[in-house]
Motif scaffolding. Structure first.
Motif, mmCIF file in Angstrom:
data_model
loop_
_atom_site.group_PDB
_atom_site.id
_atom_site.type_symbol
_atom_site.label_atom_id
_atom_site.label_comp_id
_atom_site.label_asym_id
_atom_site.label_seq_id
_atom_site.Cartn_x
_atom_site.Cartn_y
_atom_site.Cartn_z
ATOM 1 N N LEU A 2 0.874 -1.242 -0.018
ATOM 2 C CA LEU A 2 0.004 -0.087 -0.068
ATOM 3 C C LEU A 2 0.850 1.337 0.176
ATOM 4 O O LEU A 2 0.557 2.183 -0.672
ATOM 5 N N VAL A 3 1.880 1.400 0.936
ATOM 6 C CA VAL A 3 2.812 2.443 0.969
ATOM 7 C C VAL A 3 3.445 2.814 -0.375
ATOM 8 O O VAL A 3 3.604 3.520 -0.848
ATOM 9 N N ASN A 4 3.985 1.706 -1.033
ATOM 10 C CA ASN A 4 4.876 1.731 -2.095
ATOM 11 C C ASN A 4 3.863 2.203 -3.254
ATOM 12 O O ASN A 4 4.441 2.960 -4.240
ATOM 13 N N ARG A 5 2.864 1.637 -3.327
ATOM 14 C CA ARG A 5 1.862 2.306 -4.545
ATOM 15 C C ARG A 5 1.236 3.505 -4.039
ATOM 16 O O ARG A 5 1.195 4.277 -5.220
ATOM 17 N N PHE A 6 0.907 3.957 -2.799
ATOM 18 C CA PHE A 6 0.819 5.406 -2.676
ATOM 19 C C PHE A 6 1.832 6.292 -3.230
ATOM 20 O O PHE A 6 1.528 7.330 -3.938
ATOM 21 N N LYS A 7 3.066 5.948 -2.856
ATOM 22 C CA LYS A 7 4.352 6.550 -3.180
ATOM 23 C C LYS A 7 4.585 6.711 -4.812
ATOM 24 O O LYS A 7 5.393 7.499 -5.079
ATOM 25 N N GLU A 8 3.799 6.020 -5.615
ATOM 26 C CA GLU A 8 3.959 5.939 -7.073
ATOM 27 C C GLU A 8 3.644 7.360 -7.663
ATOM 28 O O GLU A 8 3.988 7.745 -8.636
ATOM 29 N N TYR A 9 2.454 7.910 -6.887
ATOM 30 C CA TYR A 9 2.120 9.226 -7.184
ATOM 31 C C TYR A 9 3.112 10.133 -6.611
ATOM 32 O O TYR A 9 3.470 10.211 -5.483
ATOM 33 N N GLU A 29 4.228 12.499 -0.599
ATOM 34 C CA GLU A 29 5.747 12.447 0.002
ATOM 35 C C GLU A 29 6.135 11.503 0.841
ATOM 36 O O GLU A 29 7.347 10.620 0.972
ATOM 37 N N ASP A 30 5.466 11.313 1.724
ATOM 38 C CA ASP A 30 5.482 9.904 2.620
ATOM 39 C C ASP A 30 4.047 9.513 3.338
ATOM 40 O O ASP A 30 2.999 10.266 3.222
ATOM 41 N N VAL A 31 4.129 8.385 3.987
ATOM 42 C CA VAL A 31 3.115 7.423 4.506
ATOM 43 C C VAL A 31 3.245 7.091 5.906
ATOM 44 O O VAL A 31 4.330 6.347 6.041
ATOM 45 N N ILE A 48 -1.216 10.423 5.015
ATOM 46 C CA ILE A 48 -0.517 10.487 3.794
ATOM 47 C C ILE A 48 -0.216 12.023 3.603
ATOM 48 O O ILE A 48 -1.001 12.990 3.479
ATOM 49 N N ARG A 49 1.266 12.215 3.510
ATOM 50 C CA ARG A 49 1.842 13.554 3.465
ATOM 51 C C ARG A 49 1.833 14.034 1.935
ATOM 52 O O ARG A 49 2.518 13.203 1.202
ATOM 53 N N ILE A 57 -5.383 7.599 -4.341
ATOM 54 C CA ILE A 57 -5.484 6.943 -3.228
ATOM 55 C C ILE A 57 -6.703 5.967 -3.175
ATOM 56 O O ILE A 57 -6.559 4.452 -2.832
ATOM 57 N N HIS A 58 -7.827 6.318 -3.985
ATOM 58 C CA HIS A 58 -8.831 5.426 -4.303
ATOM 59 C C HIS A 58 -8.486 4.233 -5.019
ATOM 60 O O HIS A 58 -9.028 3.204 -4.827
ATOM 61 N N ARG A 59 -7.743 4.587 -6.240
ATOM 62 C CA ARG A 59 -7.388 3.532 -7.047
ATOM 63 C C ARG A 59 -6.562 2.304 -6.375
ATOM 64 O O ARG A 59 -7.014 1.486 -6.544
ATOM 65 N N VAL A 60 -5.627 2.887 -5.595
ATOM 66 C CA VAL A 60 -4.838 1.954 -4.782
ATOM 67 C C VAL A 60 -5.700 1.024 -3.985
ATOM 68 O O VAL A 60 -5.299 -0.153 -4.262
ATOM 69 N N ILE A 61 -6.317 1.606 -3.089
ATOM 70 C CA ILE A 61 -7.162 0.739 -2.104
ATOM 71 C C ILE A 61 -8.012 -0.047 -2.891
ATOM 72 O O ILE A 61 -8.453 -1.339 -2.531
#
Length: 790
Positions: free
Chosen positions: A477-484, A488-490, A617-618, A632-636
């Motif tokens: 989840l963290v890695n997918r979030f950071k693809e955007y 900045e960080d989670v 999610i920063r 965020i919606h797509r990742v989850i």
């Protein structure tokens, strides 16, 4: 009678603005009174929806004065209380402190996800509260695999099909309940909003804590054989139970709180218990009564102001044979009819406001059909108001000798003028007080929302995840979030920081000194994500999160007020949590509401508490927020398509945290505006009256050279003097009220002097505009006409 009515209609057409404002004023006043009384009934009937309400008590274990955790008790202590007296017919233990749980229903492509509140309880829950069952049997909770759900939940999950026998699967571990797969055994009719009981999934509690005398995790309720047994049960337990034997504070005492007393009981956990402020409710009732009184005063002044135009017609009827009694009865009936008409308009206006959801800020249900007795009461008040408000004008207009009236020789009564001025003054006092009060409520709300909390809340999005997602797919989840690129960080925590009045707390020992601190479990990078710098010692590291034997601690500096010799690098003495290692300190930050007192806070990092459901999610500065939220919606959704969630920001968090203050602000502001409108109506009526009686004086002054400006200034000075006197009366009362209200907050705004000046200026300006508007025509009239007509 027909002549009087015809003359009255002619007057209304002649003075359209004043007439319109008066009817509107009455209508809005009745609407405001009706809405307030709906809210009063909502709060007055709190927790009275249970058939056994008079016999239900909550079990509190009070450890001393000011114990806000008294209602949260250990299971073993609750069991001892439950079985202590033959006067106790049934009892249940509840835990409704957890966040909502992720559950699934259906199979395969029909699988759907919901987030619902699981409420572990004893099987006797239906005996204590007697919820109305829609289907199923009340004894279903005897089976640990069966659950009770609300009617609205059954419709959401299963539509029109029967819910009995349907399966509900929990994707998260449910605390205090065995198993994760359940069968619906009963469906109960939803508890109303004005009750402590939540509409959730009731499941049988397990026995893991039945011998635990220290962990305060539950609330207990019992059903007595009669309300009078409460004191007997309480005294018996306190006199026979040996608290010291079970390592319980010897000052602890059992208290049985009638469930109907809980709502207005001060000093409770507002996060978990629905509470109200009895002083606020009394204030709203007072305002409702004042609004009706002001509307009645306005109507009296308005009716009296029409006297110069109606008095000749009325006394002509006397000359033609009508009795004074019949004339007065007709005038009073006229007043009653207008009030009843305004009341019916108020019913229509309330219905429209309810349908358009304008009254959504009111906690009570505003559907008129649910308040039939209240509607008849308000209708009765309108009749009474018409009688009272119509008596003086009816007596006044029929009190002169017909011969004098028909000659135009009747004069302005000094006592009557003083009475009308005093009534207008009363309106001004109320208006000024409400303006000052609503201004400080707004200022305090702004103060709370802009208060520097000590962490960077801007550009932080929050998503509450399921335990299942965090455990199985946390790193993904963290890695997918950071693809955007804009993320900045989670980081993670076990709760939404800044969204509560209180947090989980526990006792610790350092150098043989015991102290209490609130606790928030976080990920190793949480402080960095939230922009919280470490001022002494060091920040958490990845290695701290991998240590099973100890947990790392970072305290706020407030702990040094309690334990001055605490230093980084030293251990906390071993407790049930294990051994704590103090790694650093941060500045004091505010994570609870400004209603709460300031306490030490511990950020804890441990491998034992690694399932942290709230993700922080920063976002980078300048990031397109809509695009980031969509990512965020797509990742989850890719990880778990059925999982329901919302992306939150701190604006939403603070709206929820301070909803009571927002509700009070809207109510007081609304009634402040109403009071001002009614005051304008009152001034309109009085000015009409004064102008008609002083037309000849105005004409004579103009003949002798007075300008329009001088005439307007003459009238404005009179009313400015009235406003000034009323301000002097209202200001001390307003100051006292604001000061007492602000005492509810640990951090509060100063009481600014300029707010009082502004309130005076607003009322004075509106009054002068009203007086100028109404007198402009009279001041510009040809003096020959006014002198001749007089």
């Amino acid at each position: 009678m027909k002549t009087i009515l015809r003359n009255f209609m002619n007057v209304l057409r002649r003075f359209k603005m004043a007439s319109f404002l008066n009817v509107i004023g009455l209508t809005v006043a009745f609407t405001a009174f009706l809405v307030i009384m709906m809210q009063v009934q909502y709060e007055r009937t709190f927790d009275r929806c249970y058939p056994t309400a008079s016999r239900i008590c909550r079990v509190d274990m009070n450890h001393g004065e000011g114990d806000i955790y008294a209602s949260v008790i250990p299971q073993a202590l609750a069991n001892a209380a439950f079985t202590s007296s033959p006067h106790i017919e049934a009892y249940t233990l509840l835990n409704s402190f957890s966040s909502k749980t992720y559950v699934n229903v259906g199979e395969g492509n029909d699988e759907r996800g919901f987030k619902e509140l699981f409420i572990p309880c004893y099987p006797d829950f239906p005996k204590v509260f007697e919820p109305t069952l829609v289907e199923g049997i009340a004894t279903c909770l005897e089976d640990p695999e069966k659950v009770m759900i609300s009617e609205s939940m059954a419709k959401r999950m299963f539509g029109k099909e029967s819910a009995i026998g349907k399966s509900i699967r929990s994707k998260d571990r449910v605390f205090y309940v065995d198993g994760m797969n359940f069968t619906v055994g009963a469906v109960y009719k939803d508890f109303p909003e004005n009750s402590q009981m939540e509409n959730g999934i009731y499941a049988r509690i397990n026995k893991h804590f039945e011998n635990d005398w220290l962990s305060q995790n539950f609330m207990g309720y019992l059903l007595l054989d009669s309300p009078e047994s409460r004191q007997v049960v309480e005294d018996n337990f306190n006199s026979t139970f040996d608290f010291a034997k079970y390592n319980v504070n010897k000052e602890t005492r059992l208290q049985l709180i009638p469930i109907t007393d809980i709502y207005y009981m001060p000093g409770q956990l507002d996060d978990f218990i629905k509470t109200g402020n009895v002083d606020t409710m009394r204030l709203l009732v007072l305002i409702a009564l004042l609004v009706i009184v002001i509307a009645g005063i306005n109507f009296t002044n308005f009716s009296t102001s029409l006297a110069p135009m109606r008095i000749k017609s009325i006394n002509t009827q006397k000359v033609l044979g009508s009795s004074t009694a019949s004339l007065r009865a007709s005038l009073v009936a006229e007043a009653v009819s207008i009030c009843v008409f305004a009341c019916l308009l108020a019913f229509l206006l309330t219905w429209i406001l309810n349908r358009t959801e304008v009254l959504s800020f009111v906690e009570a249900d505003t559907n008129l059909l649910h308040y039939i007795p209240l509607l008849f009461m308000v209708l009765g008040i309108s009749v009474l108001l018409g009688l009272v408000a119509g008596l003086y004008p009816a007596w006044y207009m029929t009190s002169f000798q017909p011969a004098l009236v028909l000659k135009g020789s009747f004069g302005l009564s000094t006592s009557g003028r003083k009475l009308r001025t005093a009534l207008i003054g009363f309106q001004y006092v109320v208006s000024i007080g409400l303006i000052i009060g609503s201004s400080f409520i707004q200022i305090q709300n702004n103060y709370m929302r802009s208060y520097k909390l000590g962490f960077d809340k801007d550009q932080v999005a929050m998503v509450t995840l399921s335990q299942d997602i965090v455990k199985k797919s946390g790193d993904l989840l963290v890695n997918r979030f950071k693809e955007y690129a804009g993320i900045e960080d989670v980081g993670f925590a076990n709760t939404i920081v800044g969204a509560s009045d209180v947090y989980s707390a526990n006792y610790f020992r350092y150098n043989n000194k015991e102290f209490n601190s609130e606790i928030i479990d976080v990920s190793w990078n949480f402080l960095n994500v939230m922009g919280i710098p470490v001022t002494s010692g060091r920040d958490f590291s990845r290695s701290d999160a991998q240590n099973d034997s100890t947990f790392a601690c970072i305290f706020t500096k407030r702990v040094l007020d309690v334990v001055p010799d605490m230093e980084p690098g030293h251990p906390l003495e071993k407790s049930w949590m294990g051994t704590g290692n103090i790694v650093g300190f941060i500045d004091n930050i505010k994570v609870s509401s400004l209603r709460s007192s300031n306490r030490p806070l511990l950020f804890r990092l441990s491998a034992r508490f690694d399932v942290l459901p709230v993700s922080y999610i920063r976002l980078k500065v300048g990031t397109n927020v809509e695009e980031a939220v969509a990512h965020i919606h797509r990742v989850i959704a890719d990880i778990d398509p059925a999982y329901p969630f919302e992306v939150e920001f701190y604006d939403t968090v603070f709206n929820n945290l301070y909803h009571k203050e927002q509700y009070l602000k809207k109510m007081i502001t609304l009634f402040s505006l109403l009071a001002i409108v009614l005051s304008i109506v009152g001034v309109f009526g009085l000015v009409v009256f004064e102008t008609q009686y002083r037309r000849k004086e105005i004409g004579v002054r103009k003949v002798f050279g007075a300008t329009v400006q001088e005439i307007l200034n003459m009238f404005n000075k009179i009313y400015l003097k009235v406003v000034s006197i009323c301000f002097i009366i209202a200001a001390p009362f307003a100051y006292y009220g604001v000061h007492k209200w602000l005492e509810n907050f640990s951090d509060k705004t100063p009481i600014f002097w300029w707010v009082f000046v502004l309130a005076f200026a607003v009322v004075a300006a509106i009054t002068m505009l009203t007086v100028t508007f109404q007198n402009w025509k009279a001041a510009n009239e040809n003096p020959v006409n006014s002198v001749k007509s007089e």
